[in-house]
Design a protein around this motif. Structure first.
Motif, PDB file in Angstrom:
ATOM      1  N   LEU A 118      39.031  26.654 -30.943  1.00 43.84           N
ATOM      2  CA  LEU A 118      39.947  26.108 -31.954  1.00 43.84           C
ATOM      3  C   LEU A 118      41.393  26.230 -31.498  1.00 43.84           C
ATOM      4  O   LEU A 118      42.203  25.332 -31.719  1.00 43.84           O
ATOM      5  N   LYS A 119      41.683  27.355 -30.833  1.00 45.23           N
ATOM      6  CA  LYS A 119      43.046  27.575 -30.339  1.00 45.23           C
ATOM      7  C   LYS A 119      43.426  26.490 -29.340  1.00 45.23           C
ATOM      8  O   LYS A 119      44.518  25.920 -29.422  1.00 45.23           O
ATOM      9  N   TYR A 122      44.086  23.292 -30.975  1.00 44.38           N
ATOM     10  CA  TYR A 122      45.376  23.352 -31.660  1.00 44.38           C
ATOM     11  C   TYR A 122      46.523  23.067 -30.689  1.00 44.38           C
ATOM     12  O   TYR A 122      47.428  22.288 -30.984  1.00 44.38           O
ATOM     13  N   PHE A 123      46.436  23.694 -29.491  1.00 42.06           N
ATOM     14  CA  PHE A 123      47.478  23.450 -28.484  1.00 42.06           C
ATOM     15  C   PHE A 123      47.515  21.973 -28.102  1.00 42.06           C
ATOM     16  O   PHE A 123      48.597  21.379 -28.000  1.00 42.06           O
ATOM     17  N   ILE A 126      49.178  19.998 -30.809  1.00 42.35           N
ATOM     18  CA  ILE A 126      50.632  20.184 -30.872  1.00 42.35           C
ATOM     19  C   ILE A 126      51.316  19.426 -29.758  1.00 42.35           C
ATOM     20  O   ILE A 126      52.328  18.732 -29.986  1.00 42.35           O
ATOM     21  N   ILE A 129      51.259  15.753 -30.665  1.00 40.67           N
ATOM     22  CA  ILE A 129      52.158  15.402 -31.769  1.00 40.67           C
ATOM     23  C   ILE A 129      53.602  15.383 -31.300  1.00 40.67           C
ATOM     24  O   ILE A 129      54.340  14.420 -31.530  1.00 40.67           O
TER      25      ILE A 129
ATOM     26  N   ILE B  20      50.004  23.210 -39.193  1.00 42.61           N
ATOM     27  CA  ILE B  20      50.462  22.102 -38.350  1.00 42.61           C
ATOM     28  C   ILE B  20      50.185  20.765 -39.011  1.00 42.61           C
ATOM     29  O   ILE B  20      50.949  19.819 -38.857  1.00 42.61           O
ATOM     30  N   THR B  63      43.322  34.618 -33.760  1.00 48.97           N
ATOM     31  CA  THR B  63      43.612  33.207 -33.504  1.00 48.97           C
ATOM     32  C   THR B  63      44.482  32.613 -34.604  1.00 48.97           C
ATOM     33  O   THR B  63      45.459  31.918 -34.330  1.00 48.97           O
ATOM     34  N   LEU B  67      48.128  30.741 -34.270  1.00 43.72           N
ATOM     35  CA  LEU B  67      48.332  29.374 -34.749  1.00 43.72           C
ATOM     36  C   LEU B  67      49.430  29.342 -35.799  1.00 43.72           C
ATOM     37  O   LEU B  67      50.268  28.430 -35.821  1.00 43.72           O
ATOM     38  N   LEU B  74      57.377  25.561 -35.130  1.00 47.86           N
ATOM     39  CA  LEU B  74      57.528  24.104 -35.103  1.00 47.86           C
ATOM     40  C   LEU B  74      58.167  23.611 -36.401  1.00 47.86           C
ATOM     41  O   LEU B  74      59.117  22.806 -36.378  1.00 47.86           O
TER      42      LEU B  74
END
Lengths: 141, 105
Positions: A118-119, A122-123, A126, A129, B20, B63, B67, B74
């Motif tokens: 999941l990490k 996520y990276f 990001i 985006i 996010i 985690t 995040l 951000l």
């Protein structure tokens, strides 16, 4: 679909094993979602979504696009089936949807390396985006 | 003795990811999610460090914390960016910019 059902019926004798039960649940979910999609009137939904887009406050009042601008348009394009246009409009949408699906399944089944995967998702999101945002802003100048 | 899952460990992960996705609305939504996730994660890590063999599911917390931190940074950068743009050019300037852009297409 039918092939999978037949394969499952071969394991019907020990269906009470937890592993097989999970397969059964997943299959029922998949089949149910197919029937549900058949019931939906997609054209009406798409026109409804197109007429009722949420407006972005930052774009409306200030004039700069925010990081999430293009998400809804991209989603509508994805429903219509125009994958390429959807990716061009907002590249992070599809990884985002995959990430949410993976998150839900991780909460249910508790994968071994789920958190770290999941990490990485996520990276990836990001980076997509932010890069997309900067490219979009540069194209205006 | 059976191991317990850490309280709110999945909630932290979910909020960390939502931080996010909620990057719209001047980054405020993302800030809220990220801060909630960070506060919950702080509590959970304190509980875990007291007796680590009692709980499981610390991976999710770790985690989620990472995040949430990224989402927080951000959103904060975006918020500051919006405020600076709004302060330097102002409403009128933006309206002009928008009109120019509309004229181009």
């Amino acid at each position: 679909m039918k092939v999978i059902w037949i394969w499952l019926e071969s394991k019907w004798d020990n269906i009470n094993e937890p592993k097989n039960l999970i397969y059964l649940k997943l299959l029922c979910l998949l089949q149910g979602s197919f029937y549900f999609l058949g019931l939906l009137r997609m054209n009406e939904i798409i026109t409804f979504l197109e007429n009722n887009l949420l407006f972005c406050p930052s774009k409306e009042f200030i004039g700069i696009e925010c990081l999430g601008c293009g998400l809804q348009r991209s989603f509508i394009l994805l429903i219509k089936g125009e994958f390429l246009n959807s990716i061009i409009m907002y590249p992070a949408l599809i990884p985002m949807l995959i990430m949410i699906g993976y998150l839900v399944s991780h909460i249910y089944f508790d994968f071994k390396n789920g958190a770290s995967i999941l990490k990485y998702f996520y990276f990836l999101n990001i980076i997509l985006i932010v890069a997309n945002y900067f490219i979009k802003q540069l194209s205006y100048i | 003795m059976e191991k317990q899952t850490l309280p709110n460990s999945t909630l932290i992960l979910v909020f960390g990811i939502l931080s996010i996705l909620g990057c719209c609305c001047y980054g405020i939504l993302g800030l809220i999610f990220a801060i909630v996730a960070l506060v919950l994660a702080k509590k959970a890590t304190a509980m875990y460090t007291e007796n680590p063999e009692l709980y499981e599911g610390y991976n999710n917390v770790k985690t989620g914390k990472i995040l949430a931190i990224i989402g927080l940074i951000l959103s904060a950068i975006y918020l500051v960016f919006v405020v600076i743009m709004f302060a330097t050019i102002g409403y009128e300037g933006y309206m002009d910019m928008v009109r120019e852009q509309m004229g181009q297409y």
